[in-house]
Design an enzyme around this catalytic site. Sequence first.
Site, PDB file in Angstrom:
ATOM      1  N   GLY A  46     147.819  71.454 -16.101  1.00 32.55           N
ATOM      2  CA  GLY A  46     148.657  70.279 -16.310  1.00 32.55           C
ATOM      3  C   GLY A  46     149.001  70.130 -17.778  1.00 32.55           C
ATOM      4  N   GLN A  51     151.591  65.997 -25.429  1.00 31.23           N
ATOM      5  CA  GLN A  51     150.879  67.210 -25.873  1.00 31.23           C
ATOM      6  C   GLN A  51     151.812  68.220 -26.526  1.00 31.23           C
ATOM      7  OE1 GLN A  51     148.722  67.666 -21.853  1.00 31.23           O
ATOM      8  NE2 GLN A  51     147.283  68.501 -23.330  1.00 31.23           N
ATOM      9  N   CYS A  88     140.959  70.291 -21.430  1.00 29.04           N
ATOM     10  CA  CYS A  88     142.297  69.865 -21.828  1.00 29.04           C
ATOM     11  C   CYS A  88     142.852  70.852 -22.852  1.00 29.04           C
ATOM     12  CB  CYS A  88     142.229  68.467 -22.455  1.00 29.04           C
ATOM     13  SG  CYS A  88     143.813  67.814 -22.988  1.00 29.04           S
ATOM     14  N   LEU A  89     144.117  71.210 -22.695  1.00 33.88           N
ATOM     15  CA  LEU A  89     144.728  72.164 -23.627  1.00 33.88           C
ATOM     16  C   LEU A  89     144.772  71.614 -25.054  1.00 33.88           C
ATOM     17  CD1 LEU A  89     147.672  73.505 -21.432  1.00 33.88           C
ATOM     18  CD2 LEU A  89     145.512  74.659 -21.952  1.00 33.88           C
ATOM     19  N   HIS A 130     144.255  62.592 -15.108  1.00 30.02           N
ATOM     20  CA  HIS A 130     144.067  63.114 -16.469  1.00 30.02           C
ATOM     21  C   HIS A 130     145.396  63.092 -17.231  1.00 30.02           C
ATOM     22  CE1 HIS A 130     142.352  66.232 -19.384  1.00 30.02           C
ATOM     23  NE2 HIS A 130     143.651  66.296 -19.624  1.00 30.02           N
ATOM     24  N   GLU A 131     146.461  63.580 -16.582  1.00 28.45           N
ATOM     25  CA  GLU A 131     147.757  63.650 -17.269  1.00 28.45           C
ATOM     26  C   GLU A 131     148.339  62.254 -17.507  1.00 28.45           C
ATOM     27  OE1 GLU A 131     148.391  66.372 -18.602  1.00 28.45           O
ATOM     28  OE2 GLU A 131     146.968  67.529 -17.416  1.00 28.45           O
ATOM     29  N   HIS A 134     147.061  60.721 -20.576  1.00 28.98           N
ATOM     30  CA  HIS A 134     147.756  61.177 -21.793  1.00 28.98           C
ATOM     31  C   HIS A 134     148.930  60.259 -22.121  1.00 28.98           C
ATOM     32  CE1 HIS A 134     145.932  64.950 -23.045  1.00 28.98           C
ATOM     33  NE2 HIS A 134     145.944  65.417 -21.820  1.00 28.98           N
TER      34      HIS A 134
HETATM   35 NI    NI Z   1     144.848  67.059 -21.148  1.00 24.71          NI
END
Ligand code: NI
Length: 154
Positions: A46, A51, A88-89, A130-131, A134
Site C-alpha cells: 500500500g 508518502q 511501512c515504506l 494503515h493507509e 497516513h
Molecule cells: Ni505506511
Amino acid sequence: MSLLEIKKAGAPVLKEVCAPVEHVDKRIRTLLDDMAETMYEAEGVGLAAPQVGEAIRVVVIDVGKGLIELINPVITFREGSAKDTEGCLSVPNYYGEVERSARVKVEFLNRRGKRQHLTADGLLARCIQHELDHLEGQLFIDIAESLHEGESKS
Ligand code: NI
C-alpha cells in the site's frame, strides 16, 4: 509512468492532515499510476499520497488480489479487532504490532470520480486502515504496541 521518491519518517508532509481531492482529473490519474508503479517497485502492499509528497486523499493498495485505487476514502463501518505485524515504506526495516478493526467498509471515489464501496477483512482491512491513517498524518509507529528492527513482514 514514473517512479516517485518515497518520503521517510521525519518528512513534514507525513504529519499533515491531507486535503480531499476536489476534481478527479488527469493529474490525479497520473498520480495514481505513478503511485502504483512506485509501490510495486518497492514491493509494498500500500502507498498513500503523502508518502510521495502529495498531501491529498489518494491511496493505492495491492495485497496480492489486484490494484485498488481509493480517492477520498472514508471508513463507514468497523467490526471486531485484530492484532498483527505492520511495516511501512516510509519507515524501512521497522515492524510493530498494531491493533486494528477486523472488518471495515470503505467508501471512496474511483479514477473516474464514481462513488464506490468495498468491504474488507484480513490483510486488506488492515492495509486500508494503515493507509487511511497516513491521510491523517499518522504513522503506524505512532500507535504500534511494540517496535522492532530488521525482521521481514510476513
Ligand atoms: Ni505506511
